[in-house]
Enzyme design. Structure first.
Site, PDB file in Angstrom:
ATOM      1  N   ARG B 269      74.382 -41.235  79.204  1.00 40.37           N
ATOM      2  CA  ARG B 269      74.153 -40.127  80.125  1.00 40.37           C
ATOM      3  C   ARG B 269      72.690 -40.176  80.527  1.00 40.37           C
ATOM      4  NH1 ARG B 269      72.392 -35.528  77.994  1.00 40.37           N
ATOM      5  NH2 ARG B 269      73.612 -35.279  76.130  1.00 40.37           N
ATOM      6  N   HIS B 273      72.495 -32.983  79.429  1.00 34.35           N
ATOM      7  CA  HIS B 273      73.911 -32.645  79.267  1.00 34.35           C
ATOM      8  C   HIS B 273      74.410 -31.824  80.451  1.00 34.35           C
ATOM      9  CE1 HIS B 273      77.669 -31.305  77.456  1.00 34.35           C
ATOM     10  NE2 HIS B 273      77.326 -30.082  77.792  1.00 34.35           N
ATOM     11  N   TYR B 282      65.897 -33.419  72.034  1.00 38.09           N
ATOM     12  CA  TYR B 282      66.643 -34.172  71.019  1.00 38.09           C
ATOM     13  C   TYR B 282      66.685 -35.684  71.222  1.00 38.09           C
ATOM     14  CZ  TYR B 282      70.249 -33.493  74.598  1.00 38.09           C
ATOM     15  OH  TYR B 282      70.941 -33.452  75.773  1.00 38.09           O
TER      16      TYR B 282
HETATM   17  C1  LIG Z   1      86.085 -26.793  71.680  1.00 37.18           C
HETATM   18  C2  LIG Z   1      84.720 -26.819  72.252  1.00 37.18           C
HETATM   19  N1  LIG Z   1      83.656 -26.669  71.438  1.00 37.18           N
HETATM   20  C3  LIG Z   1      82.407 -26.679  71.922  1.00 37.18           C
HETATM   21  C4  LIG Z   1      82.190 -26.826  73.263  1.00 37.18           C
HETATM   22  C5  LIG Z   1      80.760 -26.791  73.821  1.00 37.18           C
HETATM   23  N2  LIG Z   1      80.413 -28.110  74.338  1.00 37.18           N
HETATM   24  C6  LIG Z   1      80.511 -28.372  75.656  1.00 37.18           C
HETATM   25  S1  LIG Z   1      80.217 -29.976  75.973  1.00 37.18           S
HETATM   26  C7  LIG Z   1      79.932 -30.337  74.361  1.00 37.18           C
HETATM   27  C8  LIG Z   1      79.619 -31.738  73.960  1.00 37.18           C
HETATM   28  C9  LIG Z   1      80.674 -32.703  74.379  1.00 37.18           C
HETATM   29  O1  LIG Z   1      80.302 -33.988  74.087  1.00 37.18           O
HETATM   30  P1  LIG Z   1      81.199 -35.239  74.436  1.00 37.18           P
HETATM   31  O2  LIG Z   1      82.618 -34.971  74.117  1.00 37.18           O
HETATM   32  O3  LIG Z   1      80.585 -36.402  73.777  1.00 37.18           O
HETATM   33  O4  LIG Z   1      81.094 -35.381  76.022  1.00 37.18           O
HETATM   34  P2  LIG Z   1      79.787 -35.509  76.916  1.00 37.18           P
HETATM   35  O5  LIG Z   1      79.406 -34.115  77.295  1.00 37.18           O
HETATM   36  O6  LIG Z   1      78.752 -36.207  76.133  1.00 37.18           O
HETATM   37  O7  LIG Z   1      80.178 -36.292  78.121  1.00 37.18           O
HETATM   38  C10 LIG Z   1      80.057 -29.187  73.580  1.00 37.18           C
HETATM   39  C11 LIG Z   1      79.823 -29.137  72.133  1.00 37.18           C
HETATM   40  C12 LIG Z   1      83.321 -26.958  74.095  1.00 37.18           C
HETATM   41  N3  LIG Z   1      83.201 -27.093  75.428  1.00 37.18           N
HETATM   42  N4  LIG Z   1      84.567 -26.946  73.568  1.00 37.18           N
END
Ligand SMILES: Cc1ncc(C[n+]2csc(CCOP(=O)(O)OP(=O)(O)O)c2C)c(N)n1
Lengths: 324, 364
Positions: B269, B273, B282
């Site tokens: 990425r 985020h 971080y």
């Molecule tokens: C069940 C749930 N818990 C927490 C969140 C908050 N949250 C949104 S995105 C994220 C990280 C997701 O990371 P990843 O699956 O690696 O995808 P990326 O955003 O890196 O593309 C979190 C913890 C959420 N959306 N859903």
């Protein structure tokens, strides 16, 4: 600690409790290095290290379930669920394990733990960043449910939650996280659960609310004041247990009450308050208790402010109870 | 079951790559794609990148409340779309995938309309930005709740099998999603059923601030497939050709009834985020800078230039054309007008029940 916002108060209180009791550990998504997505655990990882501030894998079931196991074994976990909306992937652990452990083991085991979560809408977050799931929690025997609305109360209630011997769901008003600054005392103080906070004294109508909608409720009280109507305002602060005594006393004295909560209307916590009032002080009521709530739709993205029980809807309800 | 005739073997130690950093072909087979196809990959990637940039601009102007930048993921997303039959196959995306939707053909005006909650959004302004969906294109509307779309994706694939429709599902998600129970429930059930689904993990090494090694002790996400009896492929997700050829094979296998697979696309990425994140809290800036040198667009650009298929002038002209398209799409999305307040109460059920009728009356 001087002037502080709610979110600063949370970080500060967690710090104090971790210093006081080395059994207190924090776990959740992004709570470590980043200090939480809202910074409610800011600087704690740097201060207490990875054994006491645990960045977990992305699994609410793991967070809550592991907190149960830690608690059983002697730690005092404070789990963070990033948004109240994400309690559902961990709901089974909360309802089936945390809530029932003491009961089903005949008191041999228990899970003294805190599950913190920012809740409520009005932040343009759509339904998965805006919900108010408190009814699910109060409907689950074995959970205590707390929902402060000010920095001062946040500190005292969070301390009580961490020191409590049962699982406590600690809901935080996310749209007020940085909206209010107030003087938060330096000293160690706890606020007992089940004790409401009388925010305004008044004689014409009682407004009862809790959590984030306290802001709208107080605004409504100000507007009423300008119209020459004096509103008594009660902040419940905790929903289980809730302060029946204070609410009944005020409503019995004033005779009219409006109950405000942004959760959906169906089986809203305020329906419980309303039922209690009609059961216990019917004779003193000059008008039926009226609820002002969120609607029975998923929390919408567009018009997310209109969904909330804002001051105008509260005022309309006040007109209604006053016209009886 | 894995057929011998396949180009790729699962569970490789190193990610599958077909394009070197300088844009050279690394494949052990002859590249059999015509120049139109290759150029379309690049075009789709550029559209994804510029779409993001346009959203960030709208965000700065206060017209969009939230953006989840996808820069760095474009090759992976464009390749997935290219391996599918649009409007026939189904896609269960997550929130960071404008490139996938655009490449499938979802009109930009719908995506901008979604981001601004106007009537141009087929989801009627119900969700926050970055959460589109399209019945027309068989794109299951995105839910924020990580991994919650995976069991439904498997169910759709089972239905395809039961109804023998010859369609395929692709479900995509990030590395963080693999920690949720729903991920395991989904892969396990898909394996048991031999359902026609390809799981695509866009592993960008972070789930917000939580880096890969705090997410899982497994060396790769691809390796997780083994325990469910699925093949797992490890692919350089910034190499659009590698992603495409692996996806094409996985999709063909699913379509022919040989069951599901898991494809891990290693991406990065390049931005924060989301518009609400500060990634300097971080991860080191140097790390981001290093990954920027592996930008999937730049690599494909070099690949095309290498073959005499692309010039700087053509690139500028294409950018200008896409910018113009998006400016128009934003305008059209805005002109469609804000969704009306009364829509708040519709679509909770097929028909408006009495209690919602009353609540609507109280509000309006
Ligand atoms: C069940 C749930 N818990 C927490 C969140 C908050 N949250 C949104 S995105 C994220 C990280 C997701 O990371 P990843 O699956 O690696 O995808 P990326 O955003 O890196 O593309 C979190 C913890 C959420 N959306 N859903």
């Amino acid at each position: 600690m001087g002037l502080a916002t709610i979110v600063q108060t949370i970080a500060h209180t967690l710090d104090e409790e971790m210093r006081r009791d080395d059994r207190v550990v924090i776990l959740g998504e992004d709570v470590g290095k980043r200090g939480g997505v809202f910074l409610a655990t800011e600087a704690l990882f740097q201060k207490y290290g990875p054994d006491r501030v645990i960045d977990t894998p992305l699994s609410e079931a793991a967070i809550i379930g592991a907190a149960v196991g830690m608690a059983v074994h002697g730690l005092r976990p404070v789990a963070e669920i990033q948004f109240a909306d994400y309690i559902f992937p961990g709901f089974d652990q909360l309802v089936s394990q945390a809530a029932k452990l003491r009961y089903r083991s005949g008191g041999q085991f228990s899970a003294p733990m805190v599950i913190r979560m920012p809740a409520g809408g009005g932040v343009k977050g759509g339904h998965h960043h805006s919900q108010s799931p408190e009814t699910h929690f109060v409907h689950t025997p074995g959970l205590k449910v707390v929902y402060p609305s000010t920095p001062h109360d946040t500190k005292g209630l969070l301390k009580t939650a961490i020191r409590d011997d049962d699982p406590v769901v600690f809901m935080e008003p996310k749209r007020l996280y940085r909206a209010i600054k107030e003087e938060v005392p330096e000293e160690d103080y706890c606020i007992e659960f089940g004790k409401a906070h009388l925010r305004r004294k008044g004689d014409d109508v009682v407004l009862v609310s809790y959590g984030a909608t306290m802001a709208e409720t107080l605004k409504a009280a100000d507007a009423l004041h300008e119209q020459g109507i004096s509103a008594e305002v009660i902040d419940l602060r905790s929903l289980l247990p809730w302060d029946k005594t204070t609410v009944c006393r005020s409503v019995a004295r004033v005779g009219r009450v409006v109950l405000v909560s942004e959760a959906p209307r169906m089986a809203n916590f305020m329906s419980e308050v309303s039922a209690t009032l009609t059961e216990e002080i019917l004779d003193a009521l000059l008008a039926p208790p009226i609820r002002v709530t969120g609607f029975d739709t998923p929390y919408p993205y567009a018009y997310d402010r209109e969904y909330l029980p804002g001051p105008n809807r509260i005022l309309k309800a006040v007109q209604k109870v006053l016209s009886y | 079951m894995i057929k011998d005739s396949q180009l790729f073997q699962p569970f490789s130690e190193k990610p599958i790559r077909l394009m070197g950093d300088a844009g050279e072909w690394l494949g052990s087979f002859e590249l059999n794609l015509d120049s139109d196809t290759l150029l379309k990959f690049y075009r789709d990637m550029l559209r994804a990148r510029l779409f993001d940039e346009r959203l960030l601009l709208l965000h700065r102007r206060g017209q969009v409340s939230f953006v989840a930048p996808s820069a760095g993921h474009e090759a992976a997303q464009v390749a997935v779309a290219a391996a599918l039959k649009p409007k026939k196959d189904w896609v269960f995306p997550y929130y960071r995938e404008p490139g996938l939707l655009l490449a499938l053909g979802v009109p930009a005006v719908e995506l901008f309309g979604q981001a601004m909650a106007t009537r141009a959004d087929p989801n009627r302004g119900r969700q926050m930005p970055a959460h589109p969906g399209s019945r027309d294109f068989n794109v299951f509307t995105v839910a924020s709740v990580i991994a919650s779309h995976l069991p439904p994706a498997v169910g759709t694939a089972i239905s395809m099998k039961v109804r023998n429709t010859g369609e395929v599902v692709v479900a995509s998600f990030g590395d963080g999603a693999t920690s949720e129970g729903d991920f395991h429930a989904g892969l396990n059930f898909a394996g048991v059923q031999g359902a026609p689904i390809v799981f695509v993990c866009q592993n960008n090494r972070y789930a917000i601030s939580v880096e890969y090694h705090k997410q899982t002790a497994a060396e790769t996400i691809a390796s997780k497939a083994e325990a469910y009896g699925l093949p797992g492929y490890l692919v350089d997700g910034m190499d659009v050709l590698a992603c495409f050829f692996v996806m094409r094979e996985a999709v063909a296998r699913a379509r022919q009834g040989f069951g599901p697979s898991l494809v891990e696309m290693q991406v990065y990425r390049l931005g924060p985020h989301s518009s609400a994140d500060d990634d300097t809290r971080y991860r080191p800036v140097e790390e981001v800078e290093t990954w920027k040198t592996r930008d999937p667009l730049a690599r494909m650009h070099r690949f095309l230039a290498h073959r005499g298929l692309w010039s700087r002038e053509e690139d500028l002209a294409l950018r200008t054309e896409i910018e113009r398209e998006f400016r128009q799409a934003v305008e059209d999305a805005q002109r469609a007008g804000a969704v009306p307040l009364e829509w708040m109460f519709e679509d909770v059920f097929a028909e408006l029940p009495d209690h919602l009728r009353e609540q609507r009356r109280d509000l309006l």
